[in-house]
Write an enzyme that holds these catalytic residues in place. Structure first.
Site, short mmCIF file in Angstrom:
data_model
loop_
_atom_site.label_atom_id
_atom_site.label_comp_id
_atom_site.label_asym_id
_atom_site.label_seq_id
_atom_site.Cartn_x
_atom_site.Cartn_y
_atom_site.Cartn_z
N ASP A 45 0.87 -1.18 0.00
CA ASP A 45 0.00 0.00 0.00
C ASP A 45 0.91 1.24 0.00
O ASP A 45 2.12 1.11 0.25
CB ASP A 45 -0.88 -0.04 1.27
CG ASP A 45 -1.89 1.11 1.35
OD1 ASP A 45 -2.16 1.75 0.33
OD2 ASP A 45 -2.42 1.34 2.47
N CYS B 98 -4.27 -2.23 -2.98
CA CYS B 98 -5.62 -1.65 -2.93
C CYS B 98 -5.78 -0.51 -3.94
O CYS B 98 -6.90 -0.22 -4.36
CB CYS B 98 -5.93 -1.17 -1.52
SG CYS B 98 -4.66 -0.07 -0.85
N1 NVA Z 1 -3.80 3.39 3.22
C1 NVA Z 1 -4.46 4.07 2.13
C2 NVA Z 1 -5.49 3.19 1.51
C3 NVA Z 1 -6.19 3.80 0.32
C4 NVA Z 1 -7.24 2.91 -0.25
C5 NVA Z 1 -5.09 5.35 2.68
O1 NVA Z 1 -5.68 5.31 3.75
O2 NVA Z 1 -4.96 6.39 2.02
N1 CP Z 2 -8.76 1.19 -2.80
C1 CP Z 2 -9.57 2.25 -2.62
O1 CP Z 2 -10.30 2.33 -1.63
O2 CP Z 2 -9.54 3.16 -3.61
P1 CP Z 2 -10.18 4.62 -3.57
O3 CP Z 2 -9.41 5.42 -2.55
O4 CP Z 2 -10.03 5.14 -4.96
O5 CP Z 2 -11.62 4.50 -3.17
#
Ligand code: NVA
Ligand code: CP
Length: 318
Positions: free
Chosen positions: A237, A277
């Protein structure tokens, strides 16, 4: 692709999806099987308007591409309608309480999806409202993502129990939710993070205990090598999540040895798959040859957000 088969042990009994900690393994499997069935129906043009006339309020206090689009398209494919509510437009952004928001939305709509910072706000909506609440990401958890991830792993590797998933990177919302999700379904989970970016101890302890009951292991380490060796699924991530943008430079230094690349990929098992993700930063947490390589299933994974969340909505809002 064959539809995933699963025979429920008990009727599905959850009202909300706040964290997968609350769902039983049986409920998670029911959701995955329903997601697979709905995916098959959608691909074959079989109507499945099981939420006809229902409305989903979608509150966002953080940005989103996948979550927003997949929920909006998903509820519409189920015959309902989604209302996109940015905190720039609704009164939450001007200080209206979660309590009042929950009470009011409960009079208008049939479910709430919320993406925000504080997990306690998601819990507050569930506590004070009378309708199902779905967590679309907080600083603690991202359960919808995990359901999509598990479906993707099952589709590509044909099983879940007995696999090893390695997460390399920040011990934040994704790491927490992956440990929890894996521990529910008997998947070994190894998390490698730099010293100052370890996952919260309370979730590690929780997952370790749960994994023991499911016959699997949760390991938190600083060693990328330890985590990646023998992994069937490799996950990473971003190094700076939403709300941490100002720390980007400091984090880039702290995480520089925590990149997934062709060199450390050699530690994984033959046939291992790469998940993320998204959004991703090529050249930071993962190199382009991995995320754009044959091992990468990130776009199947992104697509499965749609199918998994349709199953969540169908189970909670029907
Ligand atoms: N760890 C990331 C996940 C995004 C889907 C966030 O919280 O920005
Ligand atoms: N993976 C995910 O939640 O993507 P978004 O931030 O684009 O919704």
């Amino acid at each position: 692709m064959a539809v995933m088969q699963y025979k429920a042990e008990k009727p599905f009994a959850q009202k909300h999806l706040l964290t997968l900690q609350d769902w039983t393994p049986d409920e998670i499997m029911q959701c995955l099987a329903l997601a697979s069935e709905l995916k098959d129906k959608q691909k074959n043009g079989v109507p499945h308007e099981i939420l006809k006339g229902k409305h989903l309020a979608m509150i966002f206090t953080k940005s989103s591409t996948r979550t927003r689009v997949s929920f909006e398209v998903g509820i519409s494919q189920l015959g309902g309608k989604g209302l996109f509510l940015s905190d720039r437009d609704i009164q939450i952004g001007r200080g209206e309480s979660i309590h009042d928001t929950a009470e009011v939305l409960s009079r208008f709509v049939d479910g709430i999806m919320i993406r925000t910072y504080k997990h306690s706000d998601v819990e507050g909506l569930a506590k004070y409202g009378s309708i199902p609440v779905i967590n679309g990401l907080t600083d603690e958890f991202h359960p919808c993502q995990i359901l999509a991830d598990l479906l993707t792993v099952y589709e590509h590797l044909g099983k879940l129990k007995g696999l090893k998933l390695a997460f390399v990177g920040d011990g934040f919302n994704m790491a927490h939710s992956l440990m929890i999700g894996c521990s529910k379904l008997g998947i070994d989970c190894a998390v490698a993070c730099p010293e100052d970016y370890q996952p919260k101890n309370e979730y590690v302890k929780w997952a370790e205990k749960n994994a023991e009951a499911a016959g699997s292991k949760v390991v938190v380490t600083r060693s990328v090598e330890e985590a990646m060796t023998g992994a069937d699924v490799l996950y990473t991530d971003v190094w700076a999540s939403m709300g941490q943008e100002e720390e980007s430079r400091k984090r880039a230094l702290a995480f520089r040895d925590y990149q997934v690349n062709a060199e450390n990929w050699k530690l994984t098992n033959d046939g291992a798959i790469f998940l993320h993700c998204l959004p991703a930063h090529r050249g930071e947490e993962v190199t382009a040859d991995i995320i754009d390589g044959r091992m990468s299933v990130v776009f199947d994974e992104a697509e499965n957000r749609l199918h998994a969340q349709k199953a969540v909505m169908a189970l909670l809002m029907k």
